[in-house]
Scaffold this motif. Structure first.
Motif, PDB file in Angstrom:
ATOM      1  N   GLY A  75       9.904 -53.659  58.792  1.00  0.00           N
ATOM      2  CA  GLY A  75      10.071 -54.036  59.938  1.00  0.00           C
ATOM      3  C   GLY A  75      10.955 -53.219  61.110  1.00  0.00           C
ATOM      4  O   GLY A  75      11.655 -52.723  61.701  1.00  0.00           O
ATOM      5  N   LEU A 131      10.574 -49.455  73.534  1.00  0.00           N
ATOM      6  CA  LEU A 131       9.963 -48.600  72.229  1.00  0.00           C
ATOM      7  C   LEU A 131      11.428 -47.324  71.183  1.00  0.00           C
ATOM      8  O   LEU A 131      12.179 -47.249  72.691  1.00  0.00           O
ATOM      9  N   VAL A 177       8.270 -48.467  57.020  1.00  0.00           N
ATOM     10  CA  VAL A 177       9.595 -49.349  56.564  1.00  0.00           C
ATOM     11  C   VAL A 177       9.344 -50.642  57.323  1.00  0.00           C
ATOM     12  O   VAL A 177       8.522 -50.719  58.619  1.00  0.00           O
TER      13      VAL A 177
HETATM   14  N1  LIG Z   1      10.749 -51.670  69.821  1.00  0.00           N
HETATM   15  C1  LIG Z   1      11.304 -52.921  69.628  1.00  0.00           C
HETATM   16  N2  LIG Z   1      13.292 -53.056  70.056  1.00  0.00           N
HETATM   17  C2  LIG Z   1      13.461 -54.440  69.793  1.00  0.00           C
HETATM   18  N3  LIG Z   1      12.751 -55.113  69.224  1.00  0.00           N
HETATM   19  C3  LIG Z   1      11.638 -54.717  68.567  1.00  0.00           C
HETATM   20  C4  LIG Z   1      10.848 -53.102  68.956  1.00  0.00           C
HETATM   21  N4  LIG Z   1       9.873 -53.263  67.966  1.00  0.00           N
HETATM   22  C5  LIG Z   1      10.126 -54.197  66.889  1.00  0.00           C
HETATM   23  N5  LIG Z   1      10.569 -55.199  67.472  1.00  0.00           N
HETATM   24  C6  LIG Z   1      11.331 -56.259  66.457  1.00  0.00           C
HETATM   25  O1  LIG Z   1      11.735 -55.779  65.124  1.00  0.00           O
HETATM   26  C7  LIG Z   1      11.190 -57.137  64.401  1.00  0.00           C
HETATM   27  C8  LIG Z   1       9.518 -56.017  63.118  1.00  0.00           C
HETATM   28  O2  LIG Z   1       8.992 -55.695  64.131  1.00  0.00           O
HETATM   29  P1  LIG Z   1       7.417 -55.822  63.262  1.00  0.00           P
HETATM   30  O3  LIG Z   1       7.479 -57.064  62.509  1.00  0.00           O
HETATM   31  O4  LIG Z   1       6.601 -55.781  63.977  1.00  0.00           O
HETATM   32  O5  LIG Z   1       7.379 -54.652  61.938  1.00  0.00           O
HETATM   33  P2  LIG Z   1       6.116 -54.188  61.104  1.00  0.00           P
HETATM   34  O6  LIG Z   1       6.761 -52.438  61.143  1.00  0.00           O
HETATM   35  O7  LIG Z   1       5.010 -54.666  61.162  1.00  0.00           O
HETATM   36  O8  LIG Z   1       6.738 -55.373  59.375  1.00  0.00           O
HETATM   37  P3  LIG Z   1       6.412 -55.846  58.100  1.00  0.00           P
HETATM   38  O9  LIG Z   1       5.695 -54.369  57.238  1.00  0.00           O
HETATM   39  O10 LIG Z   1       7.559 -56.527  58.161  1.00  0.00           O
HETATM   40  O11 LIG Z   1       5.919 -56.904  58.934  1.00  0.00           O
HETATM   41  C9  LIG Z   1      10.617 -57.745  65.033  1.00  0.00           C
HETATM   42  O12 LIG Z   1      10.930 -59.081  65.004  1.00  0.00           O
HETATM   43  C10 LIG Z   1      10.333 -57.277  66.071  1.00  0.00           C
HETATM   44  O13 LIG Z   1      10.287 -58.271  67.271  1.00  0.00           O
END
Ligand SMILES: Nc1ncnc2c1ncn2[C@@H]1O[C@H](COP(=O)(O)OP(=O)(O)OP(=O)(O)O)[C@@H](O)[C@H]1O
Ligand SMILES: [Zn+2]
Ligand SMILES: [Zn+2]
Length: 803
Positions: free
Chosen positions: A297, A267, A295
């Motif tokens: 992503g 994380l 935000v």
């Molecule tokens: N700690 C981390 N380390 C590496 N990659 C990560 C990490 N957390 C999330 N990601 C990657 O970042 C990308 C965006 O994460 P995620 O889809 O969970 O975001 P979100 O906040 O749910 O986005 P949205 O609201 O735009 O749908 C994904 O491809 C995910 O695998």
């Protein structure tokens, strides 16, 4: 003499009183019946479905009036005591019938299906022309008579008592079973069989094999393949007692493809902070609501996944709500790849049988996580450790018919029951949620950075009025066309978004301005290119596209507006080499279509994903570097106080699809009103300035979240009747509510006529009004007892999503 009396909520939601009725429990069922079981009971002249909500020893109903339960439908209750309590709460807080609240918690397979059965009473007097319907049977289905056009004759036969009509209650769905073979555990039985089949070589072969598999349950196909014998040999051996056929319950599998397992990610600092706060609440069993504002992503989903893992480690269950889940197969995949077989899914794309099976997996404790749309909030878990609403601002979390509940409120109720936390997650929280977080009612957790510290995409606003002045009449601004060209050259992917909320293609006469309208509803008809038809999206009315104007006979009549098909054609003219995937209601009709389209796009077999609302959220593809919004303002001018909020949310969500991985993203928003604050502020994608601005306006015009609103809608075929009763509603409210409350109306509804019914409404705005619910309940009682007979239809919504 002591009886067992059951209190039953019956499946009759037209009756004017909403209370349980007492029934006698037949002696043989006294030890079987439980709270939450479904039963059949006589009600008036028919049998209906009912739910047991109470059991007691005495009743005030005189014995000669007391009726008995006809049948028990469940040995195990389908509703837990928690659900019975929740139904009472729903009934009071959304003002609905208790039966509606109970039914909404169950999969439709368990709801009642009523059928009319025709029973033969005197077969010798049956006229020849209906004999074939019965054949050798003693009963036939009403529908068979209906289809054969024999209803008048049927009526006569009933009058002569030759047949009788009975209403039967059926369940809509069934448990799916398959035939399996259970090999005996008793070696001796196999040996006896061997004795008996000295000369049957194949049977001996099979029996010897069975000696090695005592007690196993296998499919007949499997056994035959393993041993090379035919099914008749297997049957002969079964005949001799070495094995038996059994029926085994199976679950239909809604997943079309297998996924590979993923591990928890390392994380980021911010994610870790959020998870820490959540873990504490999980461990300390706090009914606390968190608003996870992150935000696009920023990795909210990874936080959900790891929080759920904590809950599973504690031996508890988790509910994960996603808007319109069938539209985001990527999301379910992320859950299945982390938790495998522990996950059930529930959404509208499943068949009745599949939904029932997923529900039973939850009820039987075979899964620990459910990922689902709105109704999954009622998942029959009994040890919930966490509830998550992703994209919590989405209006689909509110149900628009009875019971008019919001999943967020149900989540809060259940979290208090189970003493577990809730996560409301969004990049653009609903105004009321953010306001509650600011007041400290919810705990705010923020993710301000994208997970890999990628920049948010740069947003460019294209002023379409300016484009027109420059002589560009196409639907693509010069900047968008240029941006598309560059992406095609660089082999990067794009999303083109057509905002169609409250907007559709209509047919307009250029000479007199007439827009072709539905004859039943006050709404313009929508043009469908594939069929060359005009359709009403409210009542289904359909007609051919007129060649001349129905008003002035001019032939300058043509359709206006932009559909995805039109955009696709235009794209083809400008960029014949571009590979375009279109995702809208037309291309996603068949099951699994979303998944196919997204898979194709994900695999890089297309350059442009063109779509409506359904591509705005959730997508996470690394190669998307451009998002184009073709028309930002179409949702801005709806007669709805949330129009600006919805537009801002949509623009932010869709922009968030660009530049999520290593390549930077660009967004081009085309608009005719670039100066509108919802569009200006979408440029920076900063939530708080928008929040402040919008809150200021809401306060000035006394809208939520500063005030609560309740909406009463009323309709009648006759406009005078509708107006008169709407007036009565307003008078009644003014007479019974305090003068702190503002009552607006009666006014005509925004669609003044729908399906030939005239519609009026009254709006109630209030801050605190303890009397509101009792007053509305009395109004409803009046309506149910009297008005309904006059043909009035009335609905009360305590949290309308549009007004
Ligand atoms: N700690 C981390 N380390 C590496 N990659 C990560 C990490 N957390 C999330 N990601 C990657 O970042 C990308 C965006 O994460 P995620 O889809 O969970 O975001 P979100 O906040 O749910 O986005 P949205 O609201 O735009 O749908 C994904 O491809 C995910 O695998
Ligand atoms: Zn005309
Ligand atoms: Zn219509």
């Amino acid at each position: 003499m002591s009886f067992l009396i059951a209190e039953v909520i019956v499946d009759v939601s037209t009756y004017h009183v909403d209370r349980p009725f007492d029934y006698q429990v037949p002696l043989e069922w006294v030890n079987v019946i439980e709270l939450g079981c479904r039963v059949k009971v006589p009600f008036g002249p028919r049998n209906v479905l009912g739910f047991i909500v109470g059991l007691k020893k005495e009743t005030d109903v005189p014995l000669n009036k007391l009726k008995a339960i006809t049948q028990i439908l469940d040995m195990e209750p389908v509703l837990t005591e928690e659900m019975l309590l929740m139904a009472k709460w729903l009934k009071n807080n959304t003002i609905c019938y208790e039966i509606d609240a109970l039914q909404v918690m169950l999969p439709s397979a368990l709801r009642a299906k009523y059928e009319k059965i025709i029973k033969l009473q005197q077969s010798q007097s049956l006229p020849e022309e209906v004999q074939y319907i019965f054949g050798k049977r003693q009963q036939a289905n009403f529908k068979e008579f209906e289809r054969a056009g024999l209803l008048p004759l049927l009526k006569q036969l009933v009058a002569e008592s030759i047949v009788s009509i009975e209403n039967v209650v059926k369940q809509q769905g069934n448990v799916k079973e398959i035939r399996m073979v259970q090999i005996t555990e008793d070696q001796q039985l196999v040996e006896q069989a061997l004795e008996q089949s000295k000369r049957a070589v194949k049977q001996r072969l099979l029996l010897q094999w069975m000696c090695q598999h005592l007690g196993e349950i296998l499919s007949p196909q499997h056994i035959c393949e393993e041993t090379g014998v035919s099914i008749s040999v297997l049957e002969a051996v079964i005949e001799k007692g070495a094995a038996q056929f059994i029926q085994e319950e199976v679950f239909r599998d809604p997943f079309t493809k297998k996924v590979s397992r993923t591990q928890a990610l390392q994380l980021t600092e911010e994610q870790r902070g959020a998870l820490q706060a959540l873990t504490t609440a999980i461990e300390q069993q706090q009914a606390q609501t968190f608003l996870l504002h992150g935000v696009t992503g920023s990795g909210k989903t990874e936080v959900y996944l790891q929080a759920i893992q904590k809950v599973l480690d504690e031996g508890k269950e988790a509910i994960m709500l996603v808007p319109e889940i069938s539209l985001t197969p990527q999301m379910t995949e992320r859950f299945r790849s982390r938790f495998g077989e522990m996950v059930a899914v529930m959404h509208s794309g499943l068949s009745v049988g599949e939904k029932y099976d997923e529900w039973r997996k939850i009820q039987q404790g075979k899964v620990k996580v459910v990922v689902g749309a709105r109704s999954a909030i009622f998942a029959p878990f009994t040890n919930i450790g966490l509830i998550i609403l992703d994209e919590e601002h989405e209006s689909t979390y509110k149900q628009e018919d009875s019971p008019r509940y919001h999943a967020r409120d149900v989540a809060i109720w259940r979290s208090e029951f189970y003493k577990c936390p809730i996560i409301l997650g969004s990049a653009t929280p609903a105004l009321e949620s953010f306001a509650r977080a600011k007041k400290g009612v919810y705990t705010l957790l923020s993710l301000t950075q994208r997970a890999l510290h990628q920049a948010l995409p740069t947003v460019f606003i294209a002023d379409m009025r300016e484009e027109l002045r420059q002589g560009n009449r196409s639907m693509f601004s010069d900047s968008l066309a240029e941006a598309i060209r560059i992406r095609l050259e660089k082999k990067e992917q794009m999303v083109l978004f057509l905002n169609r909320r409250g907007y559709s293609s209509f047919v307009l006469c250029r000479d007199c301005g007439t827009v072709v309208q539905c004859p039943n509803c006050d709404i313009s008809l929508t043009y469908h290119r594939t069929t060359e038809k005009l359709k009403c999206h409210y009542c289904g009315y359909e007609e051919s596209v007129p060649k001349i104007c129905p008003q002035c006979q001019s032939d300058h009549i043509r359709y206006f507006g932009t559909g995805t098909q039109k955009v696709e054609e235009e794209l083809f003219k400008l960029f014949p080499e571009a590979r375009v995937l279109r995702m809208d209601v037309d291309t996603t009709k068949h099951k699994g279509a979303h998944e196919e389209i997204l898979d194709t796009f994900g695999a890089g077999h297309a350059d442009i994903l063109l779509g409506t609302q359904m591509i705005a959220k959730g997508l996470d593809f690394p190669n998307i570097t451009l998002v184009g919004v073709l028309s930002a303002d179409t949702s801005l001018h709806l007669p709805d106080y949330r129009a600006a909020e919805r537009t801002f949310q949509l623009l932010t969500q869709v922009s968030g699809r660009a530049g999520r991985h290593d390549k930077p993203g660009e967004v081009i928003i085309q608009t005719y009103t670039p100066e509108h604050y919802a569009i200006e502020l979408a440029k920076t994608q900063e939530y708080e300035p928008f929040y402040e601005r919008e809150m200021f306006l809401r306060r000035r015009s006394s809208y939520p979240p500063y005030y609560f609103v309740a909406l009463i809608q009323l309709s009648h075929e006759d406009v005078m009747m509708a107006a008169e009763y709407a007036g009565r509603v307003a008078d009644w409210l003014r007479g019974n509510l305090s003068n702190q409350v503002a009552i607006i109306g009666p006014t005509t509804a925004s669609i003044a006529r729908l399906q030939n019914r005239y519609r009026y409404q009254c709006l109630i705005k209030y801050k605190i009004e303890p009397n509101l619910i009792p007053v509305l309940q009395r109004l409803l009682a009046m309506y149910r007892a009297e008005w309904i007979k006059q043909g009035i239809l009335m609905t009360v919504d305590l949290d309308p999503s549009t007004i």
